[in-house]
Scaffold this motif. Structure first.
Motif, PDB file in Angstrom:
ATOM      1  N   GLN A   1     -17.485 161.832 108.276  1.00 26.38           N
ATOM      2  CA  GLN A   1     -17.162 161.754 106.853  1.00 26.38           C
ATOM      3  C   GLN A   1     -15.660 161.645 106.646  1.00 26.38           C
ATOM      4  O   GLN A   1     -15.192 160.859 105.832  1.00 26.38           O
ATOM      5  CB  GLN A   1     -17.708 162.979 106.121  1.00 26.38           C
ATOM      6  N   ARG A   2     -14.874 162.406 107.405  1.00 22.25           N
ATOM      7  CA  ARG A   2     -13.421 162.330 107.284  1.00 22.25           C
ATOM      8  C   ARG A   2     -12.896 160.982 107.745  1.00 22.25           C
ATOM      9  O   ARG A   2     -11.972 160.424 107.146  1.00 22.25           O
ATOM     10  CB  ARG A   2     -12.759 163.460 108.078  1.00 22.25           C
ATOM     11  N   ALA A   3     -13.486 160.432 108.803  1.00 23.36           N
ATOM     12  CA  ALA A   3     -13.047 159.122 109.292  1.00 23.36           C
ATOM     13  C   ALA A   3     -13.337 158.036 108.251  1.00 23.36           C
ATOM     14  O   ALA A   3     -12.499 157.160 108.016  1.00 23.36           O
ATOM     15  CB  ALA A   3     -13.736 158.799 110.612  1.00 23.36           C
ATOM     16  N   ALA A   4     -14.510 158.097 107.625  1.00 28.19           N
ATOM     17  CA  ALA A   4     -14.848 157.115 106.595  1.00 28.19           C
ATOM     18  C   ALA A   4     -13.929 157.260 105.384  1.00 28.19           C
ATOM     19  O   ALA A   4     -13.475 156.264 104.817  1.00 28.19           O
ATOM     20  CB  ALA A   4     -16.304 157.271 106.178  1.00 28.19           C
ATOM     21  N   SER A   5     -13.639 158.480 104.989  1.00 26.45           N
ATOM     22  CA  SER A   5     -12.737 158.718 103.856  1.00 26.45           C
ATOM     23  C   SER A   5     -11.324 158.230 104.167  1.00 26.45           C
ATOM     24  O   SER A   5     -10.658 157.652 103.309  1.00 26.45           O
ATOM     25  CB  SER A   5     -12.701 160.203 103.504  1.00 26.45           C
ATOM     26  N   GLN A   6     -10.851 158.446 105.381  1.00 25.10           N
ATOM     27  CA  GLN A   6      -9.521 157.985 105.774  1.00 25.10           C
ATOM     28  C   GLN A   6      -9.451 156.465 105.781  1.00 25.10           C
ATOM     29  O   GLN A   6      -8.462 155.865 105.344  1.00 25.10           O
ATOM     30  CB  GLN A   6      -9.131 158.540 107.144  1.00 25.10           C
ATOM     31  N   ALA A   7     -10.519 155.816 106.276  1.00 27.42           N
ATOM     32  CA  ALA A   7     -10.552 154.356 106.301  1.00 27.42           C
ATOM     33  C   ALA A   7     -10.505 153.792 104.880  1.00 27.42           C
ATOM     34  O   ALA A   7      -9.812 152.809 104.614  1.00 27.42           O
ATOM     35  CB  ALA A   7     -11.794 153.866 107.032  1.00 27.42           C
ATOM     36  N   GLN A   8     -11.244 154.415 103.951  1.00 21.23           N
ATOM     37  CA  GLN A   8     -11.221 153.961 102.565  1.00 21.23           C
ATOM     38  C   GLN A   8      -9.828 154.185 101.962  1.00 21.23           C
ATOM     39  O   GLN A   8      -9.313 153.325 101.258  1.00 21.23           O
ATOM     40  CB  GLN A   8     -12.268 154.690 101.736  1.00 21.23           C
ATOM     41  N   TYR A   9      -9.230 155.318 102.240  1.00 20.28           N
ATOM     42  CA  TYR A   9      -7.886 155.616 101.729  1.00 20.28           C
ATOM     43  C   TYR A   9      -6.873 154.586 102.245  1.00 20.28           C
ATOM     44  O   TYR A   9      -6.000 154.133 101.503  1.00 20.28           O
ATOM     45  CB  TYR A   9      -7.468 157.026 102.150  1.00 20.28           C
ATOM     46  N   ASP A  10      -6.991 154.192 103.500  1.00 20.32           N
ATOM     47  CA  ASP A  10      -6.068 153.224 104.085  1.00 20.32           C
ATOM     48  C   ASP A  10      -6.184 151.847 103.436  1.00 20.32           C
ATOM     49  O   ASP A  10      -5.249 151.063 103.474  1.00 20.32           O
ATOM     50  CB  ASP A  10      -6.306 153.099 105.592  1.00 20.32           C
ATOM     51  N   ARG A  11      -7.354 151.539 102.859  1.00 20.14           N
ATOM     52  CA  ARG A  11      -7.570 150.236 102.231  1.00 20.14           C
ATOM     53  C   ARG A  11      -7.200 150.230 100.749  1.00 20.14           C
ATOM     54  O   ARG A  11      -7.369 149.223 100.087  1.00 20.14           O
ATOM     55  CB  ARG A  11      -9.041 149.821 102.359  1.00 20.14           C
ATOM     56  N   GLN A  12      -6.728 151.325 100.197  1.00 16.92           N
ATOM     57  CA  GLN A  12      -6.449 151.390  98.767  1.00 16.92           C
ATOM     58  C   GLN A  12      -4.963 151.283  98.476  1.00 16.92           C
ATOM     59  O   GLN A  12      -4.137 151.684  99.272  1.00 16.92           O
ATOM     60  CB  GLN A  12      -6.960 152.712  98.181  1.00 16.92           C
ATOM     61  N   TRP A  13      -4.670 150.744  97.320  1.00 20.66           N
ATOM     62  CA  TRP A  13      -3.317 150.763  96.805  1.00 20.66           C
ATOM     63  C   TRP A  13      -3.402 151.025  95.319  1.00 20.66           C
ATOM     64  O   TRP A  13      -4.387 150.763  94.675  1.00 20.66           O
ATOM     65  CB  TRP A  13      -2.550 149.493  97.127  1.00 20.66           C
ATOM     66  N   TYR A  14      -2.320 151.570  94.794  1.00 19.37           N
ATOM     67  CA  TYR A  14      -2.266 152.005  93.405  1.00 19.37           C
ATOM     68  C   TYR A  14      -1.254 151.161  92.656  1.00 19.37           C
ATOM     69  O   TYR A  14      -0.115 151.023  93.086  1.00 19.37           O
ATOM     70  CB  TYR A  14      -1.867 153.483  93.376  1.00 19.37           C
ATOM     71  N   CYS A  15      -1.694 150.609  91.539  1.00 14.51           N
ATOM     72  CA  CYS A  15      -0.796 149.822  90.699  1.00 14.51           C
ATOM     73  C   CYS A  15      -0.135 150.766  89.698  1.00 14.51           C
ATOM     74  O   CYS A  15      -0.811 151.361  88.854  1.00 14.51           O
ATOM     75  CB  CYS A  15      -1.567 148.737  89.966  1.00 14.51           C
ATOM     76  N   PHE A  16       1.174 150.920  89.794  1.00 17.91           N
ATOM     77  CA  PHE A  16       1.886 151.818  88.901  1.00 17.91           C
ATOM     78  C   PHE A  16       1.971 151.257  87.487  1.00 17.91           C
ATOM     79  O   PHE A  16       2.213 151.991  86.543  1.00 17.91           O
ATOM     80  CB  PHE A  16       3.297 152.097  89.428  1.00 17.91           C
ATOM     81  N   LYS A  17       1.764 149.959  87.301  1.00 16.18           N
ATOM     82  CA  LYS A  17       1.857 149.349  85.981  1.00 16.18           C
ATOM     83  C   LYS A  17       0.586 149.588  85.170  1.00 16.18           C
ATOM     84  O   LYS A  17       0.652 150.040  84.034  1.00 16.18           O
ATOM     85  CB  LYS A  17       2.126 147.843  86.122  1.00 16.18           C
ATOM     86  N   CYS A  18      -0.591 149.305  85.761  1.00  7.96           N
ATOM     87  CA  CYS A  18      -1.832 149.414  84.991  1.00  7.96           C
ATOM     88  C   CYS A  18      -2.596 150.699  85.279  1.00  7.96           C
ATOM     89  O   CYS A  18      -3.530 151.037  84.567  1.00  7.96           O
ATOM     90  CB  CYS A  18      -2.732 148.204  85.233  1.00  7.96           C
ATOM     91  N   GLY A  19      -2.232 151.426  86.340  1.00 12.89           N
ATOM     92  CA  GLY A  19      -2.857 152.705  86.621  1.00 12.89           C
ATOM     93  C   GLY A  19      -4.176 152.622  87.352  1.00 12.89           C
ATOM     94  O   GLY A  19      -4.942 153.575  87.350  1.00 12.89           O
ATOM     95  N   HIS A  20      -4.468 151.523  87.984  1.00 15.15           N
ATOM     96  CA  HIS A  20      -5.720 151.369  88.705  1.00 15.15           C
ATOM     97  C   HIS A  20      -5.511 151.501  90.205  1.00 15.15           C
ATOM     98  O   HIS A  20      -4.434 151.227  90.709  1.00 15.15           O
ATOM     99  CB  HIS A  20      -6.338 149.992  88.421  1.00 15.15           C
ATOM    100  N   LYS A  21      -6.570 151.898  90.876  1.00 25.12           N
ATOM    101  CA  LYS A  21      -6.585 151.872  92.333  1.00 25.12           C
ATOM    102  C   LYS A  21      -7.428 150.675  92.734  1.00 25.12           C
ATOM    103  O   LYS A  21      -8.483 150.435  92.161  1.00 25.12           O
ATOM    104  CB  LYS A  21      -7.228 153.133  92.908  1.00 25.12           C
TER     105      LYS A  21
END
Length: 186
Positions: free
Chosen positions: A50-70
């Motif tokens: 579960q931690r490995a899957a969560s880390q993999a998902q976290y590594d694929r995300q980025w946050y847009c500071f302009k619109c507030g979306h991930k």
């Protein structure tokens, strides 16, 4: 950590309640520590996948500071022109109104992010949009197959590369956008 602390407190309280002399009262602490360590280790090992899957998902995300979306990025589908950038796969959360056709129409008609000149990122997004546009009308759907970045759409619209027709609810590359794509391809 919480498992260890919780089990330690419970085991310590049980040990203190059944202690009948000073020696057993003193031994309650080390015994509680060992029991809590075993419990925490067991819980930690059971959640490895579960931690490995969560880390993999976290590594694929980025946050847009302009619109507030991930956004979740498709790292396997990254273009050769911009290694490691990928394209937004889906909106995962945020406070903005991204992902709806109305939000994209609003950004094209009234851009929030204004561009003075084209950047490499703008070129990457323009190529992404051109790849999904149909040839006849140069129209595209900003929500399918994947949601486009609202900030990028806004910047490209401010450069005059994107248009939106309210009558037909059609998003398309402008003449200027189509010419720019052709110039980048050559």
């Amino acid at each position: 950590m919480f498992t260890f602390f919780g089990v330690f407190v419970v085991a310590l309280l049980i040990g203190f309640s059944i202690a009948d002399d000073v020696a057993s009262f003193i031994m309650a602490g080390p015994i509680a520590f060992v029991i809590a360590g075993i419990a925490a280790l067991g819980i930690g090992m059971s959640q490895t996948k579960q931690r490995a899957a969560s880390q993999a998902q976290y590594d694929r995300q980025w946050y847009c500071f302009k619109c507030g979306h991930k956004f979740e990025v498709d790292l396997d589908g990254a273009s050769a022109d911009s290694p490691g950038t990928g394209t937004p796969m889906r909106t995962t959360s945020g406070s903005g109104s991204g992902g709806s056709r109305a939000a994209y129409a609003s950004r094209i008609l009234s851009p929030v992010q204004r561009a003075k000149s084209e950047t490499e990122r703008d070129g990457t997004w323009l190529r992404t949009i051109a790849a999904r546009a149909n040839g006849e009308h140069r129209s595209f759907d900003p929500c399918r197959p994947t949601a486009l970045d609202l900030g990028a759409v806004s910047r490209l619209a401010s450069l005059g590369y994107l248009t939106y027709d309210q009558q037909t609810d059609m998003f398309s590359l402008s003449e200027k956008g189509a010419e720019r794509v052709m110039k980048m391809a050559s």
